[in-house]
Design a protein around this motif. Structure first.
Motif, PDB file in Angstrom:
ATOM      1  N   LEU A 287       0.822  -1.203   0.000  1.00  0.00           N
ATOM      2  CA  LEU A 287       0.000   0.000   0.000  1.00  0.00           C
ATOM      3  C   LEU A 287       0.859   1.258   0.000  1.00  0.00           C
ATOM      4  O   LEU A 287       0.615   2.197  -0.766  1.00  0.00           O
ATOM      5  N   ILE A 288       1.895   1.282   0.828  1.00  0.00           N
ATOM      6  CA  ILE A 288       2.784   2.447   0.849  1.00  0.00           C
ATOM      7  C   ILE A 288       3.434   2.646  -0.519  1.00  0.00           C
ATOM      8  O   ILE A 288       3.517   3.772  -1.026  1.00  0.00           O
ATOM      9  N   TRP A 289       3.888   1.567  -1.122  1.00  0.00           N
ATOM     10  CA  TRP A 289       4.571   1.676  -2.417  1.00  0.00           C
ATOM     11  C   TRP A 289       3.655   2.284  -3.465  1.00  0.00           C
ATOM     12  O   TRP A 289       4.032   3.233  -4.167  1.00  0.00           O
ATOM     13  N   TRP A 290       2.427   1.768  -3.571  1.00  0.00           N
ATOM     14  CA  TRP A 290       1.516   2.289  -4.583  1.00  0.00           C
ATOM     15  C   TRP A 290       1.110   3.725  -4.282  1.00  0.00           C
ATOM     16  O   TRP A 290       1.028   4.564  -5.197  1.00  0.00           O
ATOM     17  N   LEU A 291       0.862   4.054  -3.025  1.00  0.00           N
ATOM     18  CA  LEU A 291       0.507   5.437  -2.698  1.00  0.00           C
ATOM     19  C   LEU A 291       1.602   6.406  -3.112  1.00  0.00           C
ATOM     20  O   LEU A 291       1.333   7.527  -3.553  1.00  0.00           O
ATOM     21  N   ASN A 292       2.831   5.970  -2.997  1.00  0.00           N
ATOM     22  CA  ASN A 292       3.957   6.853  -3.286  1.00  0.00           C
ATOM     23  C   ASN A 292       4.405   6.824  -4.745  1.00  0.00           C
ATOM     24  O   ASN A 292       5.431   7.416  -5.084  1.00  0.00           O
ATOM     25  N   THR A 293       3.615   6.174  -5.602  1.00  0.00           N
ATOM     26  CA  THR A 293       3.915   6.248  -7.035  1.00  0.00           C
ATOM     27  C   THR A 293       3.355   7.511  -7.665  1.00  0.00           C
ATOM     28  O   THR A 293       3.636   7.788  -8.846  1.00  0.00           O
ATOM     29  N   ASP A 294       2.575   8.293  -6.917  1.00  0.00           N
ATOM     30  CA  ASP A 294       1.972   9.507  -7.451  1.00  0.00           C
ATOM     31  C   ASP A 294       1.990  10.559  -6.345  1.00  0.00           C
ATOM     32  O   ASP A 294       1.557  10.286  -5.219  1.00  0.00           O
ATOM     33  N   SER A 295       2.493  11.743  -6.649  1.00  0.00           N
ATOM     34  CA  SER A 295       2.609  12.784  -5.630  1.00  0.00           C
ATOM     35  C   SER A 295       1.257  13.184  -5.048  1.00  0.00           C
ATOM     36  O   SER A 295       1.184  13.707  -3.930  1.00  0.00           O
ATOM     37  N   ARG A 296       0.183  12.913  -5.773  1.00  0.00           N
ATOM     38  CA  ARG A 296      -1.153  13.296  -5.297  1.00  0.00           C
ATOM     39  C   ARG A 296      -1.699  12.321  -4.259  1.00  0.00           C
ATOM     40  O   ARG A 296      -2.692  12.628  -3.591  1.00  0.00           O
ATOM     41  N   THR A 297      -1.079  11.165  -4.126  1.00  0.00           N
ATOM     42  CA  THR A 297      -1.543  10.179  -3.145  1.00  0.00           C
ATOM     43  C   THR A 297      -0.465   9.802  -2.141  1.00  0.00           C
ATOM     44  O   THR A 297      -0.640   8.855  -1.366  1.00  0.00           O
ATOM     45  N   THR A 298       0.607  10.535  -2.125  1.00  0.00           N
ATOM     46  CA  THR A 298       1.736  10.188  -1.262  1.00  0.00           C
ATOM     47  C   THR A 298       1.329  10.110   0.205  1.00  0.00           C
ATOM     48  O   THR A 298       0.639  10.977   0.731  1.00  0.00           O
ATOM     49  N   GLN A 299       1.767   9.047   0.853  1.00  0.00           N
ATOM     50  CA  GLN A 299       1.598   8.891   2.295  1.00  0.00           C
ATOM     51  C   GLN A 299       2.829   8.162   2.807  1.00  0.00           C
ATOM     52  O   GLN A 299       3.057   7.009   2.481  1.00  0.00           O
ATOM     53  N   GLY A 300       3.636   8.834   3.612  1.00  0.00           N
ATOM     54  CA  GLY A 300       4.925   8.283   3.989  1.00  0.00           C
ATOM     55  C   GLY A 300       4.851   7.038   4.833  1.00  0.00           C
ATOM     56  O   GLY A 300       5.719   6.176   4.775  1.00  0.00           O
ATOM     57  N   GLN A 301       3.797   6.906   5.649  1.00  0.00           N
ATOM     58  CA  GLN A 301       3.697   5.757   6.529  1.00  0.00           C
ATOM     59  C   GLN A 301       2.231   5.406   6.729  1.00  0.00           C
ATOM     60  O   GLN A 301       1.366   6.277   6.766  1.00  0.00           O
ATOM     61  N   VAL A 302       1.946   4.135   6.837  1.00  0.00           N
ATOM     62  CA  VAL A 302       0.615   3.649   7.190  1.00  0.00           C
ATOM     63  C   VAL A 302       0.743   3.026   8.571  1.00  0.00           C
ATOM     64  O   VAL A 302       1.447   2.041   8.758  1.00  0.00           O
ATOM     65  N   GLU A 303       0.077   3.603   9.520  1.00  0.00           N
ATOM     66  CA  GLU A 303       0.375   3.336  10.930  1.00  0.00           C
ATOM     67  C   GLU A 303       0.090   1.917  11.388  1.00  0.00           C
ATOM     68  O   GLU A 303       0.907   1.287  12.055  1.00  0.00           O
ATOM     69  N   THR A 304      -1.101   1.396  11.081  1.00  0.00           N
ATOM     70  CA  THR A 304      -1.563   0.140  11.673  1.00  0.00           C
ATOM     71  C   THR A 304      -1.310  -1.040  10.745  1.00  0.00           C
ATOM     72  O   THR A 304      -1.588  -0.960   9.547  1.00  0.00           O
ATOM     73  N   MET A 305      -0.802  -2.126  11.292  1.00  0.00           N
ATOM     74  CA  MET A 305      -0.800  -3.414  10.625  1.00  0.00           C
ATOM     75  C   MET A 305      -1.575  -4.378  11.507  1.00  0.00           C
ATOM     76  O   MET A 305      -1.233  -4.565  12.678  1.00  0.00           O
ATOM     77  N   THR A 306      -2.625  -4.976  10.965  1.00  0.00           N
ATOM     78  CA  THR A 306      -3.359  -6.001  11.713  1.00  0.00           C
ATOM     79  C   THR A 306      -3.599  -7.189  10.803  1.00  0.00           C
ATOM     80  O   THR A 306      -3.846  -7.028   9.605  1.00  0.00           O
ATOM     81  N   ASP A 307      -3.495  -8.375  11.384  1.00  0.00           N
ATOM     82  CA  ASP A 307      -3.592  -9.618  10.623  1.00  0.00           C
ATOM     83  C   ASP A 307      -4.684 -10.475  11.245  1.00  0.00           C
ATOM     84  O   ASP A 307      -4.714 -10.678  12.453  1.00  0.00           O
ATOM     85  N   VAL A 308      -5.573 -10.991  10.404  1.00  0.00           N
ATOM     86  CA  VAL A 308      -6.736 -11.709  10.928  1.00  0.00           C
ATOM     87  C   VAL A 308      -6.494 -13.216  10.955  1.00  0.00           C
ATOM     88  O   VAL A 308      -5.882 -13.782  10.048  1.00  0.00           O
ATOM     89  N   SER A 309      -6.940 -13.829  12.043  1.00  0.00           N
ATOM     90  CA  SER A 309      -6.895 -15.278  12.222  1.00  0.00           C
ATOM     91  C   SER A 309      -8.260 -15.757  12.704  1.00  0.00           C
ATOM     92  O   SER A 309      -9.138 -14.965  13.034  1.00  0.00           O
ATOM     93  N   TRP A 310      -8.409 -17.067  12.753  1.00  0.00           N
ATOM     94  CA  TRP A 310      -9.588 -17.677  13.354  1.00  0.00           C
ATOM     95  C   TRP A 310      -9.328 -17.891  14.843  1.00  0.00           C
ATOM     96  O   TRP A 310      -8.248 -18.354  15.223  1.00  0.00           O
ATOM     97  N   ASN A 311     -10.314 -17.613  15.675  1.00  0.00           N
ATOM     98  CA  ASN A 311     -10.136 -17.867  17.110  1.00  0.00           C
ATOM     99  C   ASN A 311     -10.684 -19.261  17.460  1.00  0.00           C
ATOM    100  O   ASN A 311     -11.344 -19.451  18.475  1.00  0.00           O
ATOM    101  N   SER A 312     -10.390 -20.227  16.587  1.00  0.00           N
ATOM    102  CA  SER A 312     -10.883 -21.578  16.803  1.00  0.00           C
ATOM    103  C   SER A 312      -9.793 -22.463  17.394  1.00  0.00           C
ATOM    104  O   SER A 312      -8.649 -22.067  17.495  1.00  0.00           O
TER     105      SER A 312
END
Length: 316
Positions: free
Chosen positions: A291-316
């Motif tokens: 996501l960071i890489w694609w956002l930074n391919t265009d100056s109009r969508t640049t975002q230096g950092q994406v704060e949250t990383m969350t990964d989903v699992s099953w609670n089984s």
């Protein structure tokens, strides 16, 4: 929704190259776990909270689709009985109690999204969906107030909304969102969403699956006041990250209100548990980097950092 922060023309330290973005990653404790709530007994929920004692940041407890339970509003679960909103509240409270009891660092706090989806809602009336959205807002408002009163600094509760164009007509998803958004006092809402079928080359309000458009996805994920975009970036080929960047570019260009992404959602954990995820098993770091890489391919969508990383699992 407040407009995206100004994109200062500073040197981009994150995401100029996918490989370079690893230097901007949050510590491992900040890669929060999210869960499909396949088990929801008090013991299960408390144990699940305790198992996250070393985590901090934004995460989601994913319940299923809106449904009627015990004559009132509720949600489906996976392989477990459906739960009404009072039972959902109990499950989230048990999770928070377990986390608070076992938390390993007094500075850590979970910001918990209570998740619902737009799955299987096409057969439901707009009025019913709007009222369900209102009940979900009341549920999360109550939980937010409860957590603030009993576990201040330990947990905070928001809503979460897994909307996917392939799952319903846009009008049905919008009916639910109207109910949620226009309920006074409702908390923020994580848009843990996909952009199924949206363009991968153009930012001209092109069509997505099921008659949706780039505008429709943007409207639900960003323009509605409570929305905090933490989208699904599952695909290893980067297509989903590209779709979101183009939605951002369309919104920036045509509406002057581009998206600020607060995180990424991956499903590496769930894929490791059950398999069948060829090509959609991004790790949290890979999702973030794409996501960071694609956002930074265009100056109009640049975002230096994406704060949250969350990964989903099953609670089984």
């Amino acid at each position: 929704m407040a407009r995206r922060p100004i994109r200062w023309l500073l040197p981009i330290l994150c995401g100029v190259l996918v490989g370079a973005a690893a230097g901007c990653h949050q510590p491992v404790d900040w890669i929060a776990n999210s869960y499909y709530m396949a088990r929801a007994t008090p013991a299960d929920a408390s144990q699940l909270g305790c198992s996250n004692a070393s985590k901090t940041g934004r995460m989601t407890l994913f319940f299923g689709a809106p449904t009627t339970v015990n004559g009132t509003y509720g949600a489906t679960l996976w392989g477990a009985p459906d739960r009404d909103t009072n039972q959902v509240a109990q499950t989230v409270q048990d999770f928070i109690r377990g986390y608070a009891w076992c938390r390993t660092n007094p500075g850590y706090r979970l910001l918990i999204g209570v998740g619902i989806s737009n799955s299987a809602i096409d057969g439901l009336s707009d009025e019913w969906l709007t009222t369900h959205g209102q009940h979900w807002a009341l549920l999360t408002t109550y939980l937010q107030q409860w957590a603030d009163a009993y576990y201040p600094g330990v947990a905070r509760v928001n809503a979460a909304w897994d909307f996917e164009p392939s799952w319903s007509a846009y009008s049905k998803a919008e009916a639910w969102m109207h109910g949620y958004d226009f309920t006074p006092g409702r908390p923020l809402l994580y848009a843990n969403s996909s952009a199924d079928g949206c363009p991968t080359q153009t930012a001209t309000n092109g069509f997505c699956n099921n008659g949706w458009s780039q505008h429709y996805v943007w409207h639900l994920a960003w323009e509605h006041d409570p929305s905090i975009p933490i989208p699904q970036i599952y695909r290893t080929d980067g297509v989903q990250a590209r779709q979101w960047q183009l939605i951002d570019l369309w919104a920036t260009t045509f509406n002057g209100d581009g998206v600020w992404f607060y995180g990424t959602l991956s499903q590496w954990g769930a894929c490791a548990q059950v398999g069948g995820c060829t090509g959609t098993d991004n790790s949290p770091h890979a999702a973030n980097d794409q996501l960071i890489w694609w956002l930074n391919t265009d100056s109009r969508t640049t975002q230096g950092q994406v704060e949250t990383m969350t990964d989903v699992s099953w609670n089984s």
